[in-house]
Design a protein around this motif. Structure first.
Motif, short mmCIF file in Angstrom:
data_model
loop_
_atom_site.label_atom_id
_atom_site.label_comp_id
_atom_site.label_asym_id
_atom_site.label_seq_id
_atom_site.Cartn_x
_atom_site.Cartn_y
_atom_site.Cartn_z
N ILE A 139 7.45 2.67 -5.63
CA ILE A 139 6.13 2.03 -5.60
C ILE A 139 5.98 1.15 -6.84
O ILE A 139 6.15 1.62 -7.96
CB ILE A 139 5.01 3.08 -5.56
CG1 ILE A 139 5.22 4.05 -4.38
CG2 ILE A 139 3.64 2.40 -5.43
CD1 ILE A 139 4.31 5.26 -4.41
N GLY B 57 0.81 -1.20 0.00
CA GLY B 57 0.00 0.00 0.00
C GLY B 57 0.85 1.26 0.00
O GLY B 57 1.99 1.27 0.49
N ASP C 5 1.24 -1.07 -4.64
CA ASP C 5 -0.10 -0.50 -4.54
C ASP C 5 -0.93 -0.96 -5.72
O ASP C 5 -0.40 -1.17 -6.84
CB ASP C 5 -0.03 1.03 -4.50
CG ASP C 5 -1.31 1.64 -3.94
OD1 ASP C 5 -1.38 1.84 -2.71
OD2 ASP C 5 -2.24 1.89 -4.72
N LYS D 171 0.14 5.23 -9.21
CA LYS D 171 1.31 5.36 -8.34
C LYS D 171 2.50 4.51 -8.80
O LYS D 171 3.61 4.70 -8.28
CB LYS D 171 0.92 4.98 -6.90
CG LYS D 171 -0.18 5.86 -6.32
CD LYS D 171 -0.58 5.43 -4.92
CE LYS D 171 -1.73 6.27 -4.39
NZ LYS D 171 -2.15 5.87 -3.03
#
Length: 427
Positions: free
Chosen positions: A368, A327, A351, A356
């Motif tokens: 990410i 996340g 994520d 992202k």
């Protein structure tokens, strides 16, 4: 309780009552805005940070951050899409079903949502055959809502915007403002905008994180610059009155670690408050949140969480264990920045939101990736940053147990748990 100098505090004016008499609540240092994820090109550029130090008003008791960032800069293009959380969409569906019964909604009813995001909630209103209008400031997520068939206006809610919506679409039987009441610096103007849209006999529903739960469960990472204020039911009641609405009922809901769902109606209806309102106000008073002094002690709890998490990550690194994140929520960035966690202790996070992917967390600059990266790398530990979705994520990551990995939840206290079952393990 912790305070700053009078000279500094006197520069900050309470946005609800106008008092200049504020005390410190907790000081989390200085961080970047939590949703401004960095591109690779931005890694070589300066990154602005802002103090993250909420105060409590000694007059009305509203806990609030100074308006250090401009919502126009944060919300014009927004990284958060509500529909990427399966449980959140289901929560919205259940809400629409219950609200339809409470407000007596039918095919001709109009439901308006302020900060409607990508249509995660109003899509259920449309599916039930009712009229829906979203008011969403972020152009990119508003466009996603329109693709779902949810009529959406790109605008911040103000008294003028509210009046324009009413003029074009008529009065709303129900106005919803879920998880936005903390995000607006002009509390009074926003509340007046809600009143402008709702019918004179209509309902307003506001869901917002509960300060009582935030403090009890040490949820300091839900403090970030987009959250300008942190409500008890008592301060929410005062805020509603500032715009011509009266609190008539409240529900305690588990979302975001513990929230209050406030039901309000136009003040001129003279509707009395339910027993539930009296009960929650009494619980807050018993916890001391009807006084300034009752807000003390939180800073020490926050320090202990930081120390436990950083100690765990350092010991894991010393033992040659790999740790990655799951996340990239806004709350995670408060946690990472306050704790000083960078890629040497957390190699990356993943994520479900493609927006992202390939970006980096603000301040801490942790890469990410898509969720599939965890399956490829098979880390020893997965630090779960959106802890408020614990049940959903523990089930989603059940397969981490296949290679002997474990999940780590940092709040309300550090816990290492078995994927799938959620059984707490020894660190």
């Amino acid at each position: 309780m912790p305070t700053e100098t009078d000279a500094l505090d006197n520069k900050i004016i309470c946005r609800l009552c106008g008092s200049a008499d504020l005390a410190g609540f907790v000081d989390l240092g200085a961080t970047p805005p939590c949703e401004l994820f960095l591109t690779a090109e931005a890694l070589e550029a300066p990154e602005p940070t802002f103090p993250l130090h909420p105060r409590v008003c000694r007059s009305c008791l509203l806990v609030q951050l100074p308006p250090l960032i401009d919502p126009d800069e944060t919300f014009t293009e927004y990284a958060y899409f509500s529909s990427f959380s399966t449980s959140w969409v289901e929560h919205a569906r259940r809400f629409v079903t219950a609200a339809t019964e409470r407000a007596g909604l039918g095919p001709d009813s109009l439901v308006v949502e302020a900060a409607s995001n990508d249509g995660y909630l109003l899509q259920h209103v449309v599916a039930d055959g009712m009229r829906a209008v979203g008011v969403e400031p972020s152009a990119n997520v508003g466009a996603a809502a329109r693709e779902k068939g949810v009529p959406t206006i790109t605008a911040f809610l103000s008294p003028e915007t509210g009046a324009a919506v009413r003029e074009e679409h008529g009065p709303a039987a129900l106005v919803v403002a879920n998880n936005v009441y903390a995000h607006i610096p002009d509390v009074v103007g926003f509340t007046q905008g809600l009143r402008a849209m709702v019918a004179d006999d209509g309902w307003v529903s506001i869901e917002v994180q509960h300060l009582l739960t935030l403090m009890r469960l040490r949820q300091f990472d839900t403090i970030y610059h987009e959250h300008f204020q942190y409500y008890t039911l008592g301060t929410a009641q005062k805020a509603l009155r500032s715009g011509g609405l009266e609190l008539v009922d409240v529900e305690l809901v588990p979302t975001h670690g513990g929230s209050i769902r406030c039901w309000a109606r136009p003040a001129e209806l003279g509707t009395g408050a339910s027993q539930a309102v009296a009960d929650v106000l009494a619980e807050e008073a018993a916890a001391g949140l009807d006084t300034v002094e009752g807000h003390a002690g939180f800073a020490g709890e926050v320090s202990r969480i930081r120390n436990d998490l950083v100690r765990f990550l350092i010991e894991a690194a010393d033992a040659g264990k790999s740790v990655v994140g799951y996340g990239a929520p806004g709350k995670g960035n408060t946690l990472l920045n306050y704790c000083g966690i960078r890629p040497d202790l957390l190699a990356y996070t993943v994520d479900r939101n493609p927006y992202k992917h390939g970006r980096y967390t603000p301040g801490t600059r942790i890469p990410i990736h898509p969720p599939e990266r965890i399956d490829a790398d098979r880390p020893d530990y997965v630090l779960v940053l959106p802890w408020n979705l614990r049940e959903e994520i523990t089930a989603q990551l059940a397969h981490v147990a296949d290679w002997g990995g474990a999940l780590v939840y940092p709040i309300p206290s550090l816990q290492v748990v078995e994927p799938g079952s959620g059984k707490v393990l020894d660190p």
